[in-house]
Design an enzyme around this catalytic site. Structure first.
Site, PDB file in Angstrom:
ATOM      1  N   GLU A  93       0.807  -1.209   0.000  1.00 39.87           N
ATOM      2  CA  GLU A  93       0.000   0.000   0.000  1.00 39.87           C
ATOM      3  C   GLU A  93       0.843   1.263   0.000  1.00 39.87           C
ATOM      4  O   GLU A  93       1.985   1.272   0.440  1.00 39.87           O
ATOM      5  CB  GLU A  93      -0.925  -0.004   1.211  1.00 39.87           C
ATOM      6  CG  GLU A  93      -0.198  -0.238   2.513  1.00 39.87           C
ATOM      7  CD  GLU A  93      -1.161  -0.692   3.606  1.00 39.87           C
ATOM      8  OE1 GLU A  93      -1.494   0.169   4.426  1.00 39.87           O
ATOM      9  OE2 GLU A  93      -1.562  -1.856   3.633  1.00 39.87           O
ATOM     10  N   CYS A 106       3.528   8.509   0.841  1.00 39.22           N
ATOM     11  CA  CYS A 106       4.091   7.562   1.817  1.00 39.22           C
ATOM     12  C   CYS A 106       4.089   6.197   1.149  1.00 39.22           C
ATOM     13  O   CYS A 106       3.040   5.705   0.737  1.00 39.22           O
ATOM     14  CB  CYS A 106       3.214   7.555   3.065  1.00 39.22           C
ATOM     15  SG  CYS A 106       3.667   6.267   4.233  1.00 39.22           S
ATOM     16  N   CYS A 113       6.841  -7.343   6.791  1.00 40.40           N
ATOM     17  CA  CYS A 113       8.001  -6.856   7.545  1.00 40.40           C
ATOM     18  C   CYS A 113       8.392  -7.938   8.550  1.00 40.40           C
ATOM     19  O   CYS A 113       7.541  -8.681   9.028  1.00 40.40           O
ATOM     20  CB  CYS A 113       7.622  -5.575   8.291  1.00 40.40           C
ATOM     21  SG  CYS A 113       8.988  -4.806   9.201  1.00 40.40           S
ATOM     22  N   CYS A 117       7.611  -5.314  15.529  1.00 41.01           N
ATOM     23  CA  CYS A 117       7.183  -4.312  16.514  1.00 41.01           C
ATOM     24  C   CYS A 117       5.770  -4.656  17.007  1.00 41.01           C
ATOM     25  O   CYS A 117       4.884  -4.958  16.219  1.00 41.01           O
ATOM     26  CB  CYS A 117       7.210  -2.915  15.900  1.00 41.01           C
ATOM     27  SG  CYS A 117       8.860  -2.393  15.395  1.00 41.01           S
ATOM     28  N   CYS A 120       2.503  -2.740  15.625  1.00 37.17           N
ATOM     29  CA  CYS A 120       2.426  -2.453  14.190  1.00 37.17           C
ATOM     30  C   CYS A 120       1.708  -3.554  13.418  1.00 37.17           C
ATOM     31  O   CYS A 120       1.948  -4.735  13.638  1.00 37.17           O
ATOM     32  CB  CYS A 120       3.835  -2.265  13.642  1.00 37.17           C
ATOM     33  SG  CYS A 120       3.881  -1.857  11.891  1.00 37.17           S
ATOM     34  N   CYS A 337      -0.072   2.561   8.752  1.00 37.36           N
ATOM     35  CA  CYS A 337       0.805   1.469   9.142  1.00 37.36           C
ATOM     36  C   CYS A 337       0.351   0.066   8.764  1.00 37.36           C
ATOM     37  O   CYS A 337       0.112  -0.774   9.611  1.00 37.36           O
ATOM     38  CB  CYS A 337       1.040   1.516  10.642  1.00 37.36           C
ATOM     39  SG  CYS A 337       1.201   3.164  11.277  1.00 37.36           S
TER      40      CYS A 337
HETATM   41  N1  SAH Z   1       9.992   0.247   9.466  1.00 38.87           N
HETATM   42  C1  SAH Z   1      10.130   1.666   9.493  1.00 38.87           C
HETATM   43  C2  SAH Z   1       9.096   2.439   8.707  1.00 38.87           C
HETATM   44  C3  SAH Z   1       7.646   2.027   8.776  1.00 38.87           C
HETATM   45  S1  SAH Z   1       6.477   2.559   9.938  1.00 38.87           S
HETATM   46  C4  SAH Z   1      10.149   2.155  10.927  1.00 38.87           C
HETATM   47  O1  SAH Z   1       9.979   1.355  11.824  1.00 38.87           O
HETATM   48  O2  SAH Z   1      10.385   3.337  11.147  1.00 38.87           O
HETATM   49  C5  SAH Z   1       6.401   4.274  10.102  1.00 38.87           C
HETATM   50  C6  SAH Z   1       6.167   4.675  11.561  1.00 38.87           C
HETATM   51  O3  SAH Z   1       4.872   4.274  12.061  1.00 38.87           O
HETATM   52  C7  SAH Z   1       7.179   4.060  12.505  1.00 38.87           C
HETATM   53  O4  SAH Z   1       7.605   5.028  13.410  1.00 38.87           O
HETATM   54  C8  SAH Z   1       6.357   2.994  13.194  1.00 38.87           C
HETATM   55  O5  SAH Z   1       6.932   2.597  14.403  1.00 38.87           O
HETATM   56  C9  SAH Z   1       5.031   3.682  13.329  1.00 38.87           C
HETATM   57  N2  SAH Z   1       3.903   2.800  13.634  1.00 38.87           N
HETATM   58  C10 SAH Z   1       3.743   1.506  13.355  1.00 38.87           C
HETATM   59  N3  SAH Z   1       2.557   1.053  13.808  1.00 38.87           N
HETATM   60  C11 SAH Z   1       1.949   2.107  14.404  1.00 38.87           C
HETATM   61  C12 SAH Z   1       0.707   2.289  15.048  1.00 38.87           C
HETATM   62  N4  SAH Z   1      -0.146   1.296  15.197  1.00 38.87           N
HETATM   63  N5  SAH Z   1       0.410   3.516  15.513  1.00 38.87           N
HETATM   64  C13 SAH Z   1       1.275   4.543  15.353  1.00 38.87           C
HETATM   65  N6  SAH Z   1       2.455   4.441  14.758  1.00 38.87           N
HETATM   66  C14 SAH Z   1       2.804   3.231  14.292  1.00 38.87           C
END
Ligand code: SAH
Length: 352
Positions: A93, A106, A113, A117, A120, A337
């Site tokens: 996406e 974006c 991935c 995390c 996420c 995300c």
């Molecule tokens: N893998 C990279 C980029 C992708 S995510 C990274 O980790 O930075 C982009 C941002 O969104 C990251 O800061 C990630 O931690 C955050 N993110 C992921 N899931 C989220 C959620 N449920 N709510 C808010 N931010 C989130």
């Protein structure tokens, strides 16, 4: 033999390719103009090229590596989210965000991935594969068509969709160079942001490239104990290694590093955490971007209320740390995300 993906070729590489076919360099100009100025979807539309050349391009190369499988539009914010089908049937996406009269794209860097995390959605099904540079360029091109349709242009690109860009380093770097080319989309390095969960060797390698791209680091916790619970990557690269790498990046590139901090109710959002964060970033010319968590159904985590978010931000600001709270542009259309892809995979029974 697999066909060459045209949007994965730099201008010079394209000129070299068509030179091997006995064609002149200005043809590369014409092709690039069709692809990146007129955003055409087929070689047939490139009417100033000789028919044989169009046939040859058709035979040896692929122009489009993505098709739009689903489109969601938020009238309230002007945000558009596209779900792309790739040639092998995978899906990723991309999101177009509107800021007054300009747009930011974006894009995703991987299908899924493997960073794990806890908060996420992108990582729920693991990593399927890396995206190729051409596929990432195609995400931007498709979003640029949307931007044009809305009377604007993409001015900045953020690698904040699904995937960990530094886990797909070579393709991502190639992609960055491709979209920065003046003959192509011409998105200057300073308008490109790469977001990482903190892969230290990748950060150091990127620092040595000496490109003025913005590095955004997903911090989400002010100490190792908590960060480790939220982000497994912290076991390999704890804060004592991550922060010096960020410092090196800032020194090498002259760019201020951004730290992302997703606020999760009752987990990392207390004033004590805010003060600890101030201590951690002492002496750093950093910028903190607070993101109230986008709740993911599977994760059972919640966002704090707005008062708590402001109180957290106030602690940082009082100590002179430039702090912003992320404007929300996509929560109403699951633009946050990895959530759209995840939703579709669930709907189609591809995830349990
Ligand atoms: N893998 C990279 C980029 C992708 S995510 C990274 O980790 O930075 C982009 C941002 O969104 C990251 O800061 C990630 O931690 C955050 N993110 C992921 N899931 C989220 C959620 N449920 N709510 C808010 N931010 C989130």
């Amino acid at each position: 033999m697999e066909k060459i993906k045209l949007k994965g070729l730099s201008f010079t590489e394209l000129a070299e390719l068509i030179a091997t076919w006995g064609e002149a360099r200005y043809r590369a100009d014409q092709i690039y103009t069709w692809v990146f100025r007129h955003l055409v979807r087929s070689y047939a539309e490139m009417t100033n090229l000789p028919v044989w050349l169009r046939a040859r391009l058709e035979e040896d190369t692929v122009l489009e590596t993505t098709t739009v499988a689903r489109r969601e539009f938020s009238p309230a914010t002007g945000t558009v989210k596209l779900l792309f089908s790739l040639l092998d049937g995978q899906a990723v996406e991309g999101v177009l965000m509107r800021y007054r009269n300009w747009f930011s794209a974006c894009i995703s860097s991987q299908v899924g991935c493997r960073m794990g995390c806890r908060f996420c959605a992108s990582t729920l099904g693991g990593l399927a594969r890396n995206l190729e540079a051409a596929e990432m360029v195609d995400e931007v091109v498709a979003l640029e068509r949307e931007a044009r349709g809305a009377g604007g242009r993409i001015r900045s690109v953020v690698l904040m969709g699904t995937g960990e860009p530094l886990d797909n380093y070579d393709n991502v770097l190639r992609f960055i160079h491709l979209i920065a080319q003046p003959q192509g989309l011409g998105i200057g390095y300073r308008r490109i942001t790469l977001s990482t969960c903190g892969l230290v060797p990748g950060i150091r390698r990127l620092a040595r490239e000496g490109l003025p791209i913005t590095l955004s680091v997903s911090l989400h916790a002010p100490n190792d104990e908590l960060r480790e619970r939220l982000m497994p990557v912290n076991r390999s690269y704890p804060l004592t290694e991550l922060l010096p790498a960020c410092r090196e990046y800032a020194e090498q590139t002259g760019r201020r590093v951004t730290f992302e901090y997703a606020l999760i109710a009752g987990v990392n959002d207390s004033l004590e955490h805010a003060r600890e964060l101030v201590g951690l970033l002492q002496g750093f010319t950093a910028h903190v971007n607070l993101i109230p968590l986008n709740p993911v159904v599977e994760r059972k985590l919640k966002r704090p209320n707005p008062r708590r978010v402001s109180a957290f931000a106030a602690v940082l600001k009082a100590r002179g740390i430039p702090t912003t709270v992320r404007r929300e542009l996509g929560t109403d259309i699951s633009a946050a995300c990895g959530q759209l892809r995840h939703q579709v995979l669930k709907d189609e029974g591809m995830l349990r």
